[in-house]
Design a protein around this motif. Structure first.
Motif, PDB file in Angstrom:
ATOM      1  N   ASN A 201       0.695  -1.239  -0.191  1.00 47.80           N
ATOM      2  CA  ASN A 201       0.073   0.169  -0.118  1.00 47.80           C
ATOM      3  C   ASN A 201       0.752   1.396  -0.137  1.00 47.80           C
ATOM      4  N   LEU A 202       1.874   1.195   0.788  1.00 47.97           N
ATOM      5  CA  LEU A 202       2.573   2.377   0.742  1.00 47.97           C
ATOM      6  C   LEU A 202       3.558   2.609  -0.630  1.00 47.97           C
ATOM      7  N   LEU A 203       3.925   1.388  -1.283  1.00 47.58           N
ATOM      8  CA  LEU A 203       4.751   1.647  -2.618  1.00 47.58           C
ATOM      9  C   LEU A 203       3.927   2.271  -3.629  1.00 47.58           C
ATOM     10  N   ILE A 204       2.571   1.769  -3.655  1.00 54.47           N
ATOM     11  CA  ILE A 204       1.489   1.936  -4.700  1.00 54.47           C
ATOM     12  C   ILE A 204       0.722   3.524  -4.284  1.00 54.47           C
ATOM     13  N   ASN A 205       0.897   3.801  -3.045  1.00 50.72           N
ATOM     14  CA  ASN A 205       0.371   4.842  -2.625  1.00 50.72           C
ATOM     15  C   ASN A 205      -1.100   4.709  -2.486  1.00 50.72           C
ATOM     16  N   GLU A 206      -1.743   3.631  -2.211  1.00 43.55           N
ATOM     17  CA  GLU A 206      -3.127   3.432  -2.328  1.00 43.55           C
ATOM     18  C   GLU A 206      -3.524   2.381  -1.257  1.00 43.55           C
ATOM     19  N   GLU A 207      -4.663   2.346  -0.563  1.00 44.84           N
ATOM     20  CA  GLU A 207      -5.012   1.410   0.289  1.00 44.84           C
ATOM     21  C   GLU A 207      -5.787   0.289  -0.549  1.00 44.84           C
ATOM     22  N   ASN A 224      -0.766  -4.642  -8.638  1.00 46.21           N
ATOM     23  CA  ASN A 224      -0.902  -3.055  -9.142  1.00 46.21           C
ATOM     24  C   ASN A 224       0.394  -2.528  -9.790  1.00 46.21           C
ATOM     25  N   LYS A 225      -0.250  -1.520 -10.810  1.00 43.46           N
ATOM     26  CA  LYS A 225       1.003  -0.687 -11.382  1.00 43.46           C
ATOM     27  C   LYS A 225       1.306   0.587 -10.688  1.00 43.46           C
ATOM     28  N   THR A 226       2.667   0.905 -10.603  1.00 42.62           N
ATOM     29  CA  THR A 226       3.105   2.127  -9.980  1.00 42.62           C
ATOM     30  C   THR A 226       4.323   2.583 -10.783  1.00 42.62           C
ATOM     31  N   ASN A 342      11.998   4.953   5.949  1.00 37.85           N
ATOM     32  CA  ASN A 342      12.734   4.363   4.774  1.00 37.85           C
ATOM     33  C   ASN A 342      12.310   3.792   3.642  1.00 37.85           C
ATOM     34  N   ILE A 343      10.863   3.927   3.702  1.00 38.27           N
ATOM     35  CA  ILE A 343      10.189   3.536   2.508  1.00 38.27           C
ATOM     36  C   ILE A 343      10.851   4.013   1.102  1.00 38.27           C
ATOM     37  N   SER A 344      11.392   5.311   1.289  1.00 40.28           N
ATOM     38  CA  SER A 344      11.906   5.988   0.004  1.00 40.28           C
ATOM     39  C   SER A 344      13.214   5.139  -0.197  1.00 40.28           C
ATOM     40  N   LYS A 345      13.740   4.444   0.632  1.00 37.66           N
ATOM     41  CA  LYS A 345      15.005   3.707   0.261  1.00 37.66           C
ATOM     42  C   LYS A 345      14.777   2.382  -0.371  1.00 37.66           C
ATOM     43  N   ILE A 346      13.651   1.751  -0.023  1.00 39.59           N
ATOM     44  CA  ILE A 346      13.060   0.748  -1.074  1.00 39.59           C
ATOM     45  C   ILE A 346      13.090   0.981  -2.506  1.00 39.59           C
TER      46      ILE A 346
END
Length: 442
Positions: A201-207, A224-226, A342-346
């Motif tokens: 959800n954090l990576l695709i910015n959607e619940e 999901n695509k992102t 650290n989500i941005s680090k992923i």
């Protein structure tokens, strides 16, 4: 900024066990919904882009839902997700069971669908049982829907007619969006309840995926695509994999097979573990080695760092060092989904890893390097020296691939190739990348 084309949404809805997933699988080409004679198998919704009669739409398979407010938090979240989807639908396929007839639950769903003011096709499944269908058909007409279509999703009867009717009146996609095939695929894997769905959800910015403390909430691979930098990617949240001895139900066996299949078809694997457990479990090691053997690019993600102290982290690092022979080859990212730390680090590690997978090599340089190292430390098999006559990279491959021309290719085993691999890793940026060798006799 690139955008993904938004196609008209066709939503499959209905009570549990009427054949929604069977219908979705019948129309779908690649995404497959788990089908069992058991209620509530589908929880998250599945979707796929379908083209028919020169028209394209997004087909969505929803979880079985009663439309009554639920006390169970997971069932309530499913219900709310389905209602949200209905409000975005261009067309609703209301699936009922022609064999067993109309139920009170069907009537409640029908009432809700009328309120949406959306076009609804009443799809009577299991219509191959003619005797039962003739007896039950008048009840279905009483629901008040103009379009009634008889099908058998299991046997494929009436599917072409249904697709013709779906595409007949669908609106066109929005013109300011365009379609683009994903550059690569990412799979998020791990045990149950380590934070895979939260990370997705954090990576695709959607619940998108249902998040719950209940282990085994995610049952199917949800894609999901992102965008990662300028690349459109497909991210798949997989079902948690438990120890084999704990897997007792048919649904869990299918969940494991689905997860392993997703690993095989993905380019980059994020293995998520729980920092609180302070070690890699047997099941996590099996997933790690499976992805490694499948020649997949790997990132180890250690989640829930907000719940551990400095001493616990040091103890976990100590335990991980036991597997340095593989972990030193892959990036490790420490994160907290709860704090979004650290989500941005992923994102950065994924981007770097994709660049490493697609890097080019100077063949002359590699050839000289390997031959030089082999003069310093020759390789032998049964007193016979093994020689590399030539090594060069193979272009246009999914992973870094090298062709070796040798005097005895049959004697280049795991340890010999591991020696050459270590030379390459020491001299080139291959962190997280699998390496493939093709052996030929000079």
């Amino acid at each position: 900024m690139k955008k993904i084309k938004k196609y008209p949404k066709v939503i499959i809805v209905g009570r549990t066990n009427v054949g929604k997933s069977t219908l979705f699988n019948r129309i779908s080409k690649s995404t497959k919904s788990i089908v069992l004679e058991e209620e509530g198998v589908t929880r998250d919704y599945l979707s796929e882009i379908i083209s028919w009669n020169k028209k394209t739409f997004e087909l969505i398979d929803t979880g079985g839902v009663s439309f009554k407010k639920e006390k169970d938090p997971i069932l309530e979240e499913i219900r709310l997700k389905v209602i949200d989807l209905l409000n975005k639908a261009s067309l609703i396929l209301f699936v009922c069971d022609g064999k067993n007839g109309l139920t009170q639950e069907d009537r409640i769903i029908a009432k809700t669908l009328h309120k949406t003011k959306k076009p609804v096709y009443l799809v009577i499944n299991k219509s191959d049982n003619k005797l039962a269908l003739e007896e039950n058909l008048p009840e279905f007409y009483s629901l008040g829907f103009k379009e009634l279509i008889e099908i058998s999703a299991l046997h494929g009867k009436g599917i072409i007619d249904l697709l013709d009717k779906i595409t007949k009146n669908l609106p066109k996609p929005r013109e300011d969006y365009f379609e683009e095939k994903e550059s690569y695929k990412i799979a998020i894997i791990g045990k149950p309840n380590v934070g895979k769905s939260s990370l997705t959800n954090l990576l695709i910015n959607e619940e998108r995926s249902i998040v719950s403390q209940v282990a085994g909430t995610t049952r199917e691979a949800i894609s999901n695509k992102t965008f990662v930098n300028e690349d459109l990617v497909l991210i798949t949240d997989t079902a948690g994999v438990r120890k084999k001895k704990k897997v007792k139900e048919d649904i869990e066996n299918l969940m494991v097979k689905s997860t392993l299949s997703t690993i095989r078809t993905s380019n980059i694997i994020l293995i998520v573990i729980d920092a609180k457990e302070e070690k890699l479990s047997d099941q996590e090691l099996k997933l790690l080695f499976y992805a490694y053997e499948q020649k997949k690019a790997i990132i180890l993600v250690i989640n829930k760092t907000d719940l551990i102290e400095v001493e616990q982290r040091a103890y976990l690092e100590h335990n991980l060092s036991e597997y340095d022979f593989i972990l030193k080859k892959i990036p490790i990212v420490w994160i907290s989904c709860k704090d979004k730390k650290n989500i941005s680090k992923i994102y950065k590690q994924i981007q770097k890893l994709w660049e490493r997978l697609n890097q080019t090599f100077d063949d002359e340089e590699i050839d000289e390097l390997i031959k030089l190292e082999l003069t310093k430390k020759p390789l032998f098999h049964k007193r016979q020296q093994l020689k590399v006559k030539q090594i060069k990279s193979v272009k246009d491959t999914k992973i870094p691939t090298f062709k070796l021309k040798t005097n005895y290719p049959e004697w280049f085993g795991e340890s010999q190739l591991g020696f050459i691999e270590n030379i390459l890793r020491k001299n080139y940026d291959l962190l997280g990348c699998p390496i493939k060798f093709i052996l030929q006799k000079k």
